[in-house]
Design a protein around this motif. Structure first.
Motif: not given
Lengths: 186, 194
Positions: A143-167
């Motif tokens: 599992f640890g190698a299967w997940v692309n952790w860099k991508a998951v972190v970016l995804g979480a950041a974008i998800w949070y950003g979209q919730k907070k900022l109306n861009w």
């Protein structure tokens, strides 16, 4: 005859995709599976380009898919194919718009169609996630190698950003591209 | 003929400035068609959107067809829709051709790997937005679960069901088991977007 095939495939897409642009995705994935015209990764790229270009998402994806498959004429044929059923159906419906709008049977059909549409879009999202968030060629059991952790972190950041900022989504797409280049996502 | 040309040009301009389509074009249509040109009323426009999003195809195309048809019949419908798709076709063609020649560059690959992550989030957001209006009782939950499972696991199932069949089946199930005459459960003016 690739152009006729393209036209028919996108006619089918236009006829059965209800709920707009993203609703065409399951049909693009089906096309990818059955015809091999483009890959799942191609579709993910098509969504990205189509979201960041003017025009309706579905139209843009049809043009893109058509070009990948059959060059410039392919792009035109696919787009015309996608719009043909719409035009015919709307021309018929507009003759008795009021009746259609308040029809109980239409309403009941949509009781079933709406969750179906969400399910198809969600499933398309899984297909994109399988390419974007997971390292290919690694088994699920590691599992640890299967997940692309860099991508998951970016995804979480974008998800949070979209919730907070109306861009506008285009801005987030641009940020994601920059992050992908700087941190070498590919 | 002059009016058709006017329709075409007007929708070409709208197509060039609408990102995302669907409801994103409502404020633009309101300004251009209701306030500036008086081609339709705002009530008519809302009706077109309500019906346009629950009929097959792209919402923006459906709405353009309605407006064109109202102005100039079938020819007007064609002019409006062709107008709407003209600029996007040209832009996407240029981008797609450029991308094909640069697709092998490492920098382009990296950029798209990042963008795909963003696309996941955009789809997730669309799903959560649509969820509340679409899945509100056991039956709609079941429809979602079955269609989602059939689609996600289509690769590992013995038979693949086409999304077209799933859509038709969902409509039939809705007609057979949907709420009887209670309009409060299905508010189609606010259903799906995009």
């Amino acid at each position: 005859m690739i152009y006729l095939q393209l036209f028919l495939q996108f006619c089918k897409t236009g006829l059965f995709s209800i709920g707009g642009g993203l609703a065409t995705l399951p049909f693009l994935y089906e096309m990818s599976r059955t015809t091999g015209w483009f890959s799942y990764a191609d579709i993910a790229n098509m969504i990205a380009v189509s979201e960041s270009t003017p025009g309706a998402l579905g139209i843009n994806m049809a043009t893109y898919a058509g070009i990948v498959t059959g060059g410039i004429p392919g792009g035109i044929v696919a787009t015309v194919g996608l719009t043909t059923p719409s035009i015919i159906i709307i021309l018929i419906i507009s003759r008795f718009l009021k009746k259609f709008k308040d029809n109980i049977w239409v309403e009941r059909a949509f009781y079933g169609l709406r969750p179906a549409s969400v399910a198809l879009i969600a499933a398309a999202g899984i297909n994109v996630a399988a390419i974007a968030l997971v390292n290919s060629g690694v088994s699920f059991t590691q599992f640890g190698a299967w997940v692309n952790w860099k991508a998951v972190v970016l995804g979480a950041a974008i998800w949070y950003g979209q919730k907070k900022l109306n861009w506008h989504p285009v801005i987030f797409i641009a940020i994601a591209a920059a992050v992908g280049i700087v941190f070498q996502f590919a | 003929m002059k009016e058709l040309w006017e329709l075409y040009l007007c929708f070409a301009r709208i197509g060039a400035v609408t990102f995302g389509g669907g409801y994103a074009m409502l404020p633009i249509l309101e300004r251009e068609l209701v306030i500036k040109r008086h081609w339709v009323t705002i009530d008519e426009l809302m009706d077109y959107f309500a019906v346009g999003q629950c009929t097959p195809g792209i919402i923006a195309v459906n709405v353009s067809t309605f407006i064109g048809d109202k102005r100039k019949g079938a020819a007007g419908a064609l002019a409006a829709t062709l107008g709407f798709i003209t600029i996007p076709i040209i832009l996407i063609t240029i981008i797609a051709l450029c991308l094909r020649s640069f697709a092998d560059l490492q920098v382009v690959k990296n950029a798209f790997a990042g963008i795909r992550v963003c696309v996941c989030v955009l789809i997730l957001n669309a799903v959560t937005r649509l969820w509340k209006k679409s899945i509100f009782d056991v039956k709609t939950g079941l429809i979602f679960a079955v269609i989602f499972a059939l689609t996600v696991f289509s690769g590992s199932l013995p038979i693949t069901v086409s999304p077209a069949i799933l859509v038709v089946a969902a409509a039939v199930i809705g007609i057979a088991f949907g709420p009887a005459g209670d309009s409060s459960t299905g508010n189609k003016t606010e259903g799906a977007s995009k």
